[in-house]
Design a protein around this motif. Sequence first.
Motif, PDB file in Angstrom:
ATOM      1  N   MET A   1      -1.214   0.985  -1.457  1.00  0.00           N
ATOM      2  CA  MET A   1      -0.999   0.014  -0.435  1.00  0.00           C
ATOM      3  C   MET A   1      -2.188  -0.111   0.508  1.00  0.00           C
ATOM      4  O   MET A   1      -2.345  -1.151   1.107  1.00  0.00           O
ATOM      5  CB  MET A   1       0.227   0.392   0.383  1.00  0.00           C
ATOM      6  CG  MET A   1       1.488   0.357  -0.370  1.00  0.00           C
ATOM      7  SD  MET A   1       2.275  -1.143   0.067  1.00  0.00           S
ATOM      8  CE  MET A   1       3.708  -1.002  -0.864  1.00  0.00           C
ATOM      9  N   LEU A   2      -3.006   0.860   0.604  1.00  0.00           N
ATOM     10  CA  LEU A   2      -4.157   0.801   1.486  1.00  0.00           C
ATOM     11  C   LEU A   2      -5.242  -0.119   0.938  1.00  0.00           C
ATOM     12  O   LEU A   2      -6.071  -0.615   1.670  1.00  0.00           O
ATOM     13  CB  LEU A   2      -4.723   2.195   1.688  1.00  0.00           C
ATOM     14  CG  LEU A   2      -3.835   3.163   2.459  1.00  0.00           C
ATOM     15  CD1 LEU A   2      -4.457   4.544   2.476  1.00  0.00           C
ATOM     16  CD2 LEU A   2      -3.606   2.667   3.870  1.00  0.00           C
ATOM     17  N   ILE A   3      -5.259  -0.386  -0.350  1.00  0.00           N
ATOM     18  CA  ILE A   3      -6.274  -1.235  -0.954  1.00  0.00           C
ATOM     19  C   ILE A   3      -6.072  -2.684  -0.535  1.00  0.00           C
ATOM     20  O   ILE A   3      -7.019  -3.392  -0.239  1.00  0.00           O
ATOM     21  CB  ILE A   3      -6.244  -1.109  -2.493  1.00  0.00           C
ATOM     22  CG1 ILE A   3      -6.631   0.311  -2.879  1.00  0.00           C
ATOM     23  CG2 ILE A   3      -7.136  -2.128  -3.152  1.00  0.00           C
ATOM     24  CD1 ILE A   3      -6.560   0.565  -4.339  1.00  0.00           C
ATOM     25  N   PHE A   4      -4.878  -3.159  -0.487  1.00  0.00           N
ATOM     26  CA  PHE A   4      -4.613  -4.555  -0.156  1.00  0.00           C
ATOM     27  C   PHE A   4      -5.073  -4.954   1.234  1.00  0.00           C
ATOM     28  O   PHE A   4      -5.665  -6.029   1.387  1.00  0.00           O
ATOM     29  CB  PHE A   4      -3.125  -4.870  -0.348  1.00  0.00           C
ATOM     30  CG  PHE A   4      -2.742  -4.877  -1.799  1.00  0.00           C
ATOM     31  CD1 PHE A   4      -1.791  -3.981  -2.280  1.00  0.00           C
ATOM     32  CD2 PHE A   4      -3.329  -5.763  -2.689  1.00  0.00           C
ATOM     33  CE1 PHE A   4      -1.445  -3.979  -3.617  1.00  0.00           C
ATOM     34  CE2 PHE A   4      -2.971  -5.773  -4.001  1.00  0.00           C
ATOM     35  CZ  PHE A   4      -2.034  -4.882  -4.490  1.00  0.00           C
ATOM     36  N   PRO A   5      -4.816  -4.157   2.251  1.00  0.00           N
ATOM     37  CA  PRO A   5      -5.326  -4.560   3.565  1.00  0.00           C
ATOM     38  C   PRO A   5      -6.846  -4.629   3.573  1.00  0.00           C
ATOM     39  O   PRO A   5      -7.433  -5.500   4.213  1.00  0.00           O
ATOM     40  CB  PRO A   5      -4.831  -3.483   4.517  1.00  0.00           C
ATOM     41  CG  PRO A   5      -3.656  -2.881   3.842  1.00  0.00           C
ATOM     42  CD  PRO A   5      -3.928  -3.017   2.373  1.00  0.00           C
ATOM     43  N   SER A   6      -7.527  -3.768   2.834  1.00  0.00           N
ATOM     44  CA  SER A   6      -8.980  -3.780   2.773  1.00  0.00           C
ATOM     45  C   SER A   6      -9.468  -5.040   2.062  1.00  0.00           C
ATOM     46  O   SER A   6     -10.456  -5.662   2.465  1.00  0.00           O
ATOM     47  CB  SER A   6      -9.454  -2.521   2.057  1.00  0.00           C
ATOM     48  OG  SER A   6     -10.834  -2.569   1.858  1.00  0.00           O
ATOM     49  N   VAL A   7      -8.793  -5.422   1.012  1.00  0.00           N
ATOM     50  CA  VAL A   7      -9.162  -6.639   0.275  1.00  0.00           C
ATOM     51  C   VAL A   7      -8.951  -7.856   1.171  1.00  0.00           C
ATOM     52  O   VAL A   7      -9.793  -8.755   1.234  1.00  0.00           O
ATOM     53  CB  VAL A   7      -8.348  -6.762  -1.031  1.00  0.00           C
ATOM     54  CG1 VAL A   7      -8.528  -8.117  -1.678  1.00  0.00           C
ATOM     55  CG2 VAL A   7      -8.719  -5.655  -1.991  1.00  0.00           C
ATOM     56  N   LYS A   8      -7.831  -7.864   1.847  1.00  0.00           N
ATOM     57  CA  LYS A   8      -7.538  -8.974   2.756  1.00  0.00           C
ATOM     58  C   LYS A   8      -8.567  -9.039   3.867  1.00  0.00           C
ATOM     59  O   LYS A   8      -9.038 -10.130   4.223  1.00  0.00           O
ATOM     60  CB  LYS A   8      -6.121  -8.783   3.325  1.00  0.00           C
ATOM     61  CG  LYS A   8      -5.666  -9.876   4.203  1.00  0.00           C
ATOM     62  CD  LYS A   8      -5.425 -11.137   3.403  1.00  0.00           C
ATOM     63  CE  LYS A   8      -4.802 -12.186   4.304  1.00  0.00           C
ATOM     64  NZ  LYS A   8      -4.689 -13.470   3.661  1.00  0.00           N
ATOM     65  N   LYS A   9      -8.938  -7.918   4.397  1.00  0.00           N
ATOM     66  CA  LYS A   9      -9.932  -7.853   5.463  1.00  0.00           C
ATOM     67  C   LYS A   9     -11.279  -8.362   4.945  1.00  0.00           C
ATOM     68  O   LYS A   9     -11.960  -9.141   5.609  1.00  0.00           O
ATOM     69  CB  LYS A   9     -10.054  -6.409   5.966  1.00  0.00           C
ATOM     70  CG  LYS A   9     -10.988  -6.234   7.102  1.00  0.00           C
ATOM     71  CD  LYS A   9     -10.996  -4.774   7.546  1.00  0.00           C
ATOM     72  CE  LYS A   9     -11.976  -4.564   8.659  1.00  0.00           C
ATOM     73  NZ  LYS A   9     -12.064  -3.177   9.077  1.00  0.00           N
TER      74      LYS A   9
END
Length: 111
Positions: A1-9
């Motif tokens: 789940m931590l990967i998605f916020p980074s991708v979105k950012k």
Amino acid sequence: MLIFPSVKKNQLRLEQLNHELEDRVAERTRELQLSNEDLQQQIAQRKQMEKALRVARDAAEEANRSKDKYLAAVSHDLLLQIFITELQFMSTLCNPIFKLMIELLKTRLVF
């Protein structure tokens, strides 16, 4: 789940950078358009100036040619008068041939 916020950012950052780049390109395009308009105006002014200079040069050359013709005519007339005066002077001194030359010149020349 931590990967998605980074991708979105990263995606948001990329969109922000793209928007900034588009703004910079648009601003530079406006600057170049203004610069081109200014250069076109300068070119038009220079063409007008060159045309005016050509007209002035042509007029000066024509005036110079007219002056040369006038001076040549005046010079010719003055030299002819001097020659006739010299002949008249010589005729008073001695020779009747000079008198004949003067009469011939006077009948052929109009002053």
